[in-house]
Design a protein around this motif. Structure first.
Motif, short mmCIF file in Angstrom:
data_model
loop_
_atom_site.label_atom_id
_atom_site.label_comp_id
_atom_site.label_asym_id
_atom_site.label_seq_id
_atom_site.Cartn_x
_atom_site.Cartn_y
_atom_site.Cartn_z
N ARG A 1 -9.83 30.54 -5.79
CA ARG A 1 -11.15 30.06 -5.51
C ARG A 1 -10.78 30.39 -3.55
N ILE A 2 -9.69 29.79 -3.28
CA ILE A 2 -8.91 29.83 -1.92
C ILE A 2 -9.03 30.88 -1.75
N MET A 3 -8.62 31.55 -2.14
CA MET A 3 -8.68 33.36 -2.10
C MET A 3 -9.75 33.75 -1.65
N LYS B 1 -29.31 20.75 -8.53
CA LYS B 1 -30.21 20.75 -9.68
C LYS B 1 -30.38 22.12 -9.68
N ALA B 2 -32.02 22.43 -8.75
CA ALA B 2 -32.41 22.87 -8.69
C ALA B 2 -31.42 24.63 -8.77
N GLN B 3 -30.16 25.01 -8.14
CA GLN B 3 -29.25 25.77 -7.73
C GLN B 3 -28.66 25.75 -9.34
N GLY B 4 -28.65 25.02 -10.22
CA GLY B 4 -28.05 24.92 -12.07
C GLY B 4 -28.20 26.09 -12.11
N SER B 5 -28.29 27.31 -12.92
CA SER B 5 -28.82 28.56 -13.15
C SER B 5 -28.01 28.95 -12.19
N ALA B 6 -27.97 29.45 -11.54
CA ALA B 6 -27.20 30.30 -10.09
C ALA B 6 -25.72 29.67 -9.93
N GLN C 1 -17.93 30.01 -0.88
CA GLN C 1 -18.05 30.46 -2.63
C GLN C 1 -16.45 29.25 -3.01
N PHE C 2 -16.26 28.05 -2.17
CA PHE C 2 -15.20 27.24 -3.14
C PHE C 2 -16.14 27.14 -4.49
N VAL C 3 -17.23 26.97 -4.23
CA VAL C 3 -17.43 26.60 -5.76
C VAL C 3 -18.91 27.85 -6.00
N THR C 4 -18.66 29.33 -6.72
CA THR C 4 -19.58 29.87 -7.02
C THR C 4 -21.01 30.25 -7.32
N VAL C 5 -21.72 30.37 -6.58
CA VAL C 5 -23.32 30.69 -7.00
C VAL C 5 -23.75 31.94 -6.00
N GLY D 1 -21.71 29.48 -11.00
CA GLY D 1 -21.00 30.25 -11.70
C GLY D 1 -19.78 29.18 -12.97
N ASN D 2 -19.73 28.90 -13.34
CA ASN D 2 -18.68 28.30 -14.71
C ASN D 2 -17.03 28.05 -13.71
N PHE D 3 -16.77 26.87 -13.21
CA PHE D 3 -15.92 26.94 -12.72
C PHE D 3 -14.43 27.61 -12.97
N GLU D 4 -14.37 27.75 -14.20
CA GLU D 4 -13.11 28.58 -15.16
C GLU D 4 -13.40 30.17 -14.91
N ASP D 5 -13.94 30.98 -14.55
CA ASP D 5 -14.22 31.93 -14.33
C ASP D 5 -13.77 32.46 -13.09
N TYR D 6 -13.15 31.30 -11.97
CA TYR D 6 -11.90 31.33 -11.07
C TYR D 6 -10.77 30.23 -11.11
N ASN D 7 -9.85 30.70 -10.99
CA ASN D 7 -8.60 29.72 -11.09
C ASN D 7 -9.19 29.26 -9.70
#
Length: 458
Positions: free
Chosen positions: A263-265, A246-251, A342-346, A253-259
């Motif tokens: 993300r594995i790369m 919840k705290a990092q919600g704004s930080a 950074q599999f889920v970008t923050v 990134g959208n999952f759509e930014d990278y397929n």
């Protein structure tokens, strides 16, 4: 004849006293070396997020009676929930206002305490091997990848959470070695330290996984009792994990930014960056930005990174057949680094040096154990010990020199962002922050304009 034999026997009291002296002397030497290498940090200024945490933070002006409940409430700072860290900043501010010296001295002091705890942790885990303990603690203290955690005031949360985390690991080892009912006092203390670590930085959510890896190394039976004792730790991790999301919600990134493949790369590249920098910390930077795509593709080094996982996992599999030490070190490292791969970008960084503060501990331990075993096996050869000693001295000098130099990079925003812009010429954030420094701090409009134009051109 019998009397002579008795006289030749070692006095157990003297032996115990000598061991304590050796333990204390070695620990002091490691702490002093670390303090000397990192001593330039005490002359550094406020940089980067320090403005958000301290310089422009109006909440630090609140009285203690108001500020402490405010921090424990769901009030987030720079995308984090870490009330103990904020209380630490509050106490520092009440003491020194905006004098950065106290903040830097505090970071350095806690880091030195953490070096001591790393020494004790490795000492207990290795069954009281002082050589292994000193190797682990020295690497922990002076490794160039750890400079960021000490030299950056905002990373007070790193050293503070690390203090409670390491102390918790030490107490857990004591708990495992106790056989009477007193052991449950240490279990409760370990749980309390875990909570304190969680309230200092969310990265402590990995603590129960570290306990399980220690169980694996100690060849502890995996049964209902060992699982049940971990449940309170996992509950704490889940609760704070949800708060952090919840705290990092704004930080985030959208999952759509990278397929998925991208993300594995990125995650694979970040993982190998951490592993390579363990041995060759030469391309250090306050910010390691995400790569640009060219014609819709990442550079080749990112595209081949996932293929490196195959030989890595094969080597781990092969080494596990020989013993537990290599697998222990990697699992301790991986469990503590996995959430920031950074599999889920923050945030804006693909990987960050400060994230290795705790994870590297497992790798340090594995390396020290392996070297110790090789010395015991081949130590009778005349060239082995001189070679090991020469390598150790070389690494000590090299790492010390790099770390000493890196502390000065963190001196001001100018030195910090100049360094980043040299390492990553296409990093927009570096040019923009450098322009802001020239504009606000030095009132140097022409130089500020150059930096802003560089940012725009990128």
């Amino acid at each position: 004849m019998k009397k002579d034999k008795i006289n030749k026997q070692e006095d157990p009291l003297k032996s115990k006293s000598a061991n304590k002296f050796k333990f204390s002397l070695t620990l002091i030497a490691v702490v002093v070396i670390t303090a000397v290498v990192l001593s330039p940090v005490i002359n550094n200024k406020f940089v980067w997020d320090d403005a958000e945490y301290i310089v422009r933070n109006e909440t630090l002006k609140k009285p203690l009676s108001e500020a402490i409940p405010f921090y424990f409430d769901t009030n987030y700072f720079v995308g984090n929930y870490h009330p103990l860290t904020m209380i630490g900043f509050l106490l520092e501010y009440k003491t020194a206002n905006l004098n950065p010296a106290l903040y830097h001295n505090t970071n350095l002091l806690i880091h030195l305490l953490n070096v001591s705890l790393a020494f004790i942790f490795a000492f207990l885990l290795s069954r009281r091997n002082i050589w292994i303990a000193s190797t682990v603690a020295l690497l922990f203290g002076i490794h160039p990848m750890h400079v960021e955690s000490v030299a950056w005031i905002s990373q007070f949360k790193d050293v503070l959470f690390g203090f409670f985390y390491l102390l918790g690991l030490v107490v857990y080892l004591i708990y495992l070695d106790r056989q009477n009912w007193h052991k449950w006092i240490f279990y409760l203390l370990c749980l309390i330290l875990f909570v304190l670590s969680l309230l200092s930085k969310p990265a402590a959510v990995t603590f129960p996984l570290s306990l399980m890896v220690i169980d694996f190394y100690r060849e502890r039976k995996f049964n209902i009792a060992s699982v049940l004792e971990k449940i309170p730790f996992f509950v704490g991790s889940v609760v704070l994990g949800l708060i952090t999301i919840k705290a990092q919600g704004s930080a985030v990134g959208n999952f759509e930014d990278y397929n998925l493949l991208e993300r594995i790369m990125l995650s694979s590249y970040a993982l190998f960056s951490y592993l390579i920098n363990l041995f060759f910390p030469i391309h250090l930077s306050a910010l390691h930005p995400f790569p640009f795509r060219t014609d819709g593709n990442f550079p080749w080094i990112y595209r081949i990174a996932p293929f490196g996982l195959i030989p890595l996992f094969y080597l781990l599999y092969r080494s596990s057949a020989i013993g537990r030490i290599t697998l222990f070190g990697f699992l301790f490292f991986f469990f503590n680094i996995a959430l920031v791969l950074q599999f889920v970008t923050v945030g804006n960084a693909l990987y960050s040096e400060r994230y290795t503060y705790i994870p590297y501990l497992g790798l340090y331990f594995s390396i020290a154990i392996i070297i110790d075993q090789l010395i015991k096996k081949y130590g009778t050869l005349l060239w082995v010990k001189p070679l090991v000693s020469a390598c150790a001295v070389f690494i000590l000098i090299a790492f010390s020199g790099i770390s000493y130099s890196r502390t000065k990079v963190w001196k001001t925003d100018r030195s910090l962002w100049t360094d980043v812009s040299k390492k990553y010429p296409f990093c927009t954030i570096a040019h923009y922050n450098l322009g802001t420094y020239f504009f606000k701090e030095e009132k140097n409009d022409p130089q500020a304009l150059i930096s802003y134009n560089n940012a725009i051109s990128v």
